[in-house]
Write a protein that holds these residues in place. Structure first.
Motif, mmCIF file in Angstrom:
data_model
loop_
_atom_site.group_PDB
_atom_site.id
_atom_site.type_symbol
_atom_site.label_atom_id
_atom_site.label_comp_id
_atom_site.label_asym_id
_atom_site.label_seq_id
_atom_site.Cartn_x
_atom_site.Cartn_y
_atom_site.Cartn_z
ATOM 1 N N LYS A 154 0.742 -1.199 -0.250
ATOM 2 C CA LYS A 154 0.304 0.105 0.175
ATOM 3 C C LYS A 154 0.691 1.435 -0.220
ATOM 4 N N TYR A 155 1.999 1.306 0.753
ATOM 5 C CA TYR A 155 2.775 2.216 1.060
ATOM 6 C C TYR A 155 3.660 2.451 -0.802
ATOM 7 N N GLN A 156 3.714 1.295 -0.970
ATOM 8 C CA GLN A 156 4.649 1.305 -2.200
ATOM 9 C C GLN A 156 3.741 1.883 -3.674
ATOM 10 N N ASP A 157 2.578 1.908 -3.580
ATOM 11 C CA ASP A 157 1.737 2.412 -4.290
ATOM 12 C C ASP A 157 1.343 3.637 -4.655
ATOM 13 N N PHE A 158 1.092 4.213 -3.220
ATOM 14 C CA PHE A 158 1.155 5.687 -2.376
ATOM 15 C C PHE A 158 2.059 6.818 -2.792
ATOM 16 N N HIS A 159 3.358 6.493 -2.359
ATOM 17 C CA HIS A 159 4.601 6.511 -2.533
ATOM 18 C C HIS A 159 4.799 6.575 -3.804
ATOM 19 N N GLY A 160 4.872 6.164 -4.895
ATOM 20 C CA GLY A 160 5.325 5.809 -6.261
ATOM 21 C C GLY A 160 4.221 6.672 -7.337
#
Length: 173
Positions: free
Chosen positions: A26-32
């Motif tokens: 979820k963080y990867q998606d958001f931060h990306g």
């Protein structure tokens, strides 16, 4: 994993594998989305800071030398390391000049600068101010931003505020 080691290709690969175990999708998606990068695992900043702090207590030079991956998290770890080092500002600037060539987004700039408390120290203010001014003249957007963020983080006090605001107001980008 022990991060206070001498780094070689094998240990570096172990770190890569370890980082993948810390992935937060979820963080990867958001931060990306906010840094516009597909080259990240998705690890929270606090975890990267912990790793960097441990590396800085060991043979950080071998890590910096071997860190040639363009993975966001490994570049960010290197940036955080610089904030934990107990070295003089001239040596730090030498490291930063090499690091600046790796920066390709605002988060690498802003998070690294926010950790560079050495620029707050009174005895380093003049050297740091001159360095930040020099960076502000660079044609590379991210290097220029590094200089601006240094100024806005560490030079908005009585001695430098007028010079800083004047300099920053004249920057075109």
């Amino acid at each position: 994993m022990n991060f206070q080691i001498t780094w070689d290709q094998e240990k570096y690969q172990e770190l890569n594998n370890y980082l993948k175990t810390k992935q937060d999708l979820k963080y990867q998606d958001f931060h990306g989305k906010i840094i516009n990068s597909n080259n990240l695992i998705g690890i929270r900043t606090n975890e990267l800071k912990k790793i960097a702090k441990e590396i800085s207590k060991g043979d950080y030079q071998s890590f910096i030398k071997i860190n040639n991956c363009n993975l966001y998290e490994l570049t960010m770890i290197e940036g955080f390391i610089y904030g934990y080092l107990k070295i003089n500002i001239q040596d730090l600037i030498t490291y930063l000049n090499n690091y600046l060539e790796k920066i390709d987004n605002w988060a690498l700039v802003d998070l690294t600068v926010s950790n560079l408390k050495i620029f707050k120290q009174k005895e380093n203010q003049e050297i740091g101010f001159k360095y930040a001014k020099k960076l502000c003249k660079n044609k590379n957007t991210w290097i220029k931003r590094f200089g601006i963020v240094l100024l806005l983080n560490y030079y908005l006090h009585d001695i430098y505020i007028d010079k800083t605001l004047e300099l920053v107001s004249k920057i075109k980008t």
